[in-house]
Design an enzyme around this catalytic site. Structure first.
Site, PDB file in Angstrom:
ATOM      1  N   THR A  75      54.910  48.070  26.444  1.00  0.00           N
ATOM      2  CA  THR A  75      55.954  49.049  26.730  1.00  0.00           C
ATOM      3  C   THR A  75      57.154  48.875  25.811  1.00  0.00           C
ATOM      4  O   THR A  75      57.389  47.772  25.280  1.00  0.00           O
ATOM      5  CB  THR A  75      56.418  48.898  28.191  1.00  0.00           C
ATOM      6  OG1 THR A  75      57.560  49.699  28.429  1.00  0.00           O
ATOM      7  CG2 THR A  75      56.795  47.449  28.487  1.00  0.00           C
ATOM      8  N   ASP A  76      57.937  49.937  25.655  1.00  0.00           N
ATOM      9  CA  ASP A  76      59.171  49.828  24.880  1.00  0.00           C
ATOM     10  C   ASP A  76      60.251  49.051  25.619  1.00  0.00           C
ATOM     11  O   ASP A  76      61.257  48.645  25.027  1.00  0.00           O
ATOM     12  CB  ASP A  76      59.690  51.215  24.481  1.00  0.00           C
ATOM     13  CG  ASP A  76      59.976  52.137  25.658  1.00  0.00           C
ATOM     14  OD1 ASP A  76      59.771  51.726  26.825  1.00  0.00           O
ATOM     15  OD2 ASP A  76      60.403  53.286  25.424  1.00  0.00           O
ATOM     16  N   GLU A  77      60.048  48.800  26.917  1.00  0.00           N
ATOM     17  CA  GLU A  77      61.073  48.107  27.690  1.00  0.00           C
ATOM     18  C   GLU A  77      61.252  46.648  27.276  1.00  0.00           C
ATOM     19  O   GLU A  77      62.259  46.020  27.603  1.00  0.00           O
ATOM     20  CB  GLU A  77      60.764  48.208  29.183  1.00  0.00           C
ATOM     21  CG  GLU A  77      60.806  49.645  29.696  1.00  0.00           C
ATOM     22  CD  GLU A  77      60.798  49.736  31.207  1.00  0.00           C
ATOM     23  OE1 GLU A  77      61.488  48.915  31.853  1.00  0.00           O
ATOM     24  OE2 GLU A  77      60.114  50.634  31.728  1.00  0.00           O
ATOM     25  N   TYR A 126      60.061  43.066  35.200  1.00  0.00           N
ATOM     26  CA  TYR A 126      58.901  43.772  34.633  1.00  0.00           C
ATOM     27  C   TYR A 126      58.882  43.646  33.119  1.00  0.00           C
ATOM     28  O   TYR A 126      57.881  43.245  32.514  1.00  0.00           O
ATOM     29  CB  TYR A 126      58.924  45.249  35.038  1.00  0.00           C
ATOM     30  CG  TYR A 126      58.047  46.110  34.155  1.00  0.00           C
ATOM     31  CD1 TYR A 126      56.674  45.886  34.079  1.00  0.00           C
ATOM     32  CD2 TYR A 126      58.593  47.132  33.369  1.00  0.00           C
ATOM     33  CE1 TYR A 126      55.863  46.659  33.257  1.00  0.00           C
ATOM     34  CE2 TYR A 126      57.797  47.901  32.547  1.00  0.00           C
ATOM     35  CZ  TYR A 126      56.429  47.672  32.493  1.00  0.00           C
ATOM     36  OH  TYR A 126      55.634  48.425  31.666  1.00  0.00           O
ATOM     37  N   LYS A 177      56.144  41.676  30.606  1.00  0.00           N
ATOM     38  CA  LYS A 177      55.401  42.339  29.522  1.00  0.00           C
ATOM     39  C   LYS A 177      55.724  41.702  28.169  1.00  0.00           C
ATOM     40  O   LYS A 177      54.844  41.548  27.317  1.00  0.00           O
ATOM     41  CB  LYS A 177      55.708  43.834  29.502  1.00  0.00           C
ATOM     42  CG  LYS A 177      55.133  44.610  30.673  1.00  0.00           C
ATOM     43  CD  LYS A 177      53.610  44.546  30.735  1.00  0.00           C
ATOM     44  CE  LYS A 177      52.951  45.346  29.621  1.00  0.00           C
ATOM     45  NZ  LYS A 177      51.456  45.355  29.775  1.00  0.00           N
ATOM     46  N   ASN A 186      58.070  56.221  27.714  1.00  0.00           N
ATOM     47  CA  ASN A 186      57.813  56.704  29.079  1.00  0.00           C
ATOM     48  C   ASN A 186      56.659  57.705  29.119  1.00  0.00           C
ATOM     49  O   ASN A 186      56.767  58.806  28.571  1.00  0.00           O
ATOM     50  CB  ASN A 186      59.066  57.403  29.615  1.00  0.00           C
ATOM     51  CG  ASN A 186      59.812  56.553  30.619  1.00  0.00           C
ATOM     52  OD1 ASN A 186      59.873  55.341  30.479  1.00  0.00           O
ATOM     53  ND2 ASN A 186      60.376  57.184  31.622  1.00  0.00           N
TER      54      ASN A 186
END
Length: 352
Positions: free
Chosen positions: A133-135, A158, A162, A187
């Protein structure tokens, strides 16, 4: 690469990926899913009787079961979707995220390493694609984009879990030569998404006259990626990506949450003209922001576009309309999720 092992294939992105993958007539697709609350086999009802599709219920922390399946099905491509992914839940129960996202990824990597070494699988014929994810990159200011070189700065349990799994995947390539690929996506939205996520939650609430909760001022910005575009990007990375590389996948659609919900309400006003809750924007309600809420994400997807020739086919407007139409046309799927009925029919579903 025709024999696929998909972890988390009953989830939102994994399920969409399998539906797209089955169109290419792979030799075999093994869907390995623990079937937590987010795993929904209703999504895959159209392929469940396909002789090339096999569902196995299991935990990615079960290394023995993983190695048995790799060996028995002669797997040559792993696509790793399985993850706890809802930020709010990671704030309430971070331990679940560490167990699944970190320990689970470790066990899967170990199983793949054993399989290649023990069974003398040529590394050039094997792929391990890790979906992230980009998070992991943290939060951006008003300008700038996440690139594959952006330093990691996760701000939620989270995102941290990741990020940890990303580092494990990289290390198994550098240390053991495992032929890995990593994708970091923005997203996702589209059909079959669990209704805890923003768009399906808002669609369901609006149709039922319930409030549309907006965190804080609603100006948090995300890059929105239609799930089918994401699935096609993963296939491009599998087919043409350079081993050991990371590819960012984004939709080139930066939108503030409030703008997203207003656009959604306008589409619902148009497509459900007899709704007694029109205009649906009147259902919007601002609620206290969540802790550590990142302000802005934005992906630079030029690497995958320039090197592999992929770019998203859907604009946010076309993708959102397709999404709303799907939810309007598939109310049975939604109602089974909301009632919990989808969880009650899981015994006897694993093929031998």
């Amino acid at each position: 690469m025709k024999r696929f092992f998909i972890t988390g294939g009953a989830g939102f992105i994994g399920g969409n990926f399998i539906l797209n993958l089955m169109k290419s007539n792979p030799e075999i697709v093994v869907n390995y899913d623990k079937l937590t609350y987010a795993g929904n086999l209703d999504t895959l009802s159209s392929v469940e009787n396909d002789p090339n599709y096999i569902f196995v219920q299991g935990d990615i922390c079960d290394r023995e079961k993983l190695t048995q399946l790799f060996e028995s099905h002669k797997i040559d491509c792993v696509v790793h979707f399985a993850a706890e992914s809802h930020v709010d839940r990671s704030i309430d129960s971070p331990g679940d995220f560490i167990q699944t996202n970190v320990v689970g990824t470790f066990e899967l990597l170990e199983a793949a390493r054993w399989y290649i070494g023990e069974k003398k699988i040529p590394r050039k014929d094997f792929r391990f694609l890790h979906v992230s994810t980009d998070e992991v990159y943290g939060s951006l200011g008003e300008t700038g984009l996440f690139t594959e070189e952006t330093p990691y700065a996760p701000n939620s349990p989270y995102a941290a879990s990741k990020a940890s799994s990303d580092h494990l995947v990289r290390s198994y390539h550098k240390t053991f030569g495992l032929p890995v690929l990593t994708t970091n996506c923005s997203n996702n939205y589209g059909p079959y998404q669990f209704p805890e996520k923003l768009l399906p939650l808002m669609i369901n609430n609006a149709l039922n006259g319930q409030s549309l909760p907006i965190y804080g001022d609603g100006k948090q910005v995300r890059d929105w990626l239609f799930v089918e575009d994401h699935c096609k990007a993963i296939l491009e990375v599998l087919g043409k990506g350079e081993i050991g590389q990371v590819y960012n996948i984004g939709g080139h659609n930066e939108k503030a949450n409030l703008e997203v919900v207003h656009t959604l309400c306008e589409i619902l006003d148009e497509l459900v003209p007899d709704s007694k809750f029109r205009p649906h924007k009147n259902l919007i309600q601002y609620v206290t922001d969540r802790p550590g809420h990142d302000r802005r994400y934005a992906i630079d997807a030029s690497k995958i576009q320039n090197q592999l020739g992929w770019k998203p086919q859907e604009s946010f407007e076309t993708g959102l309309r397709k999404t709303v139409l799907w939810y309007l046309d598939n109310k049975d799927w939604v109602s089974r999720v909301m009632s919990g009925a989808y969880q009650g029919e899981r015994l006897g579903l694993t093929k031998p």
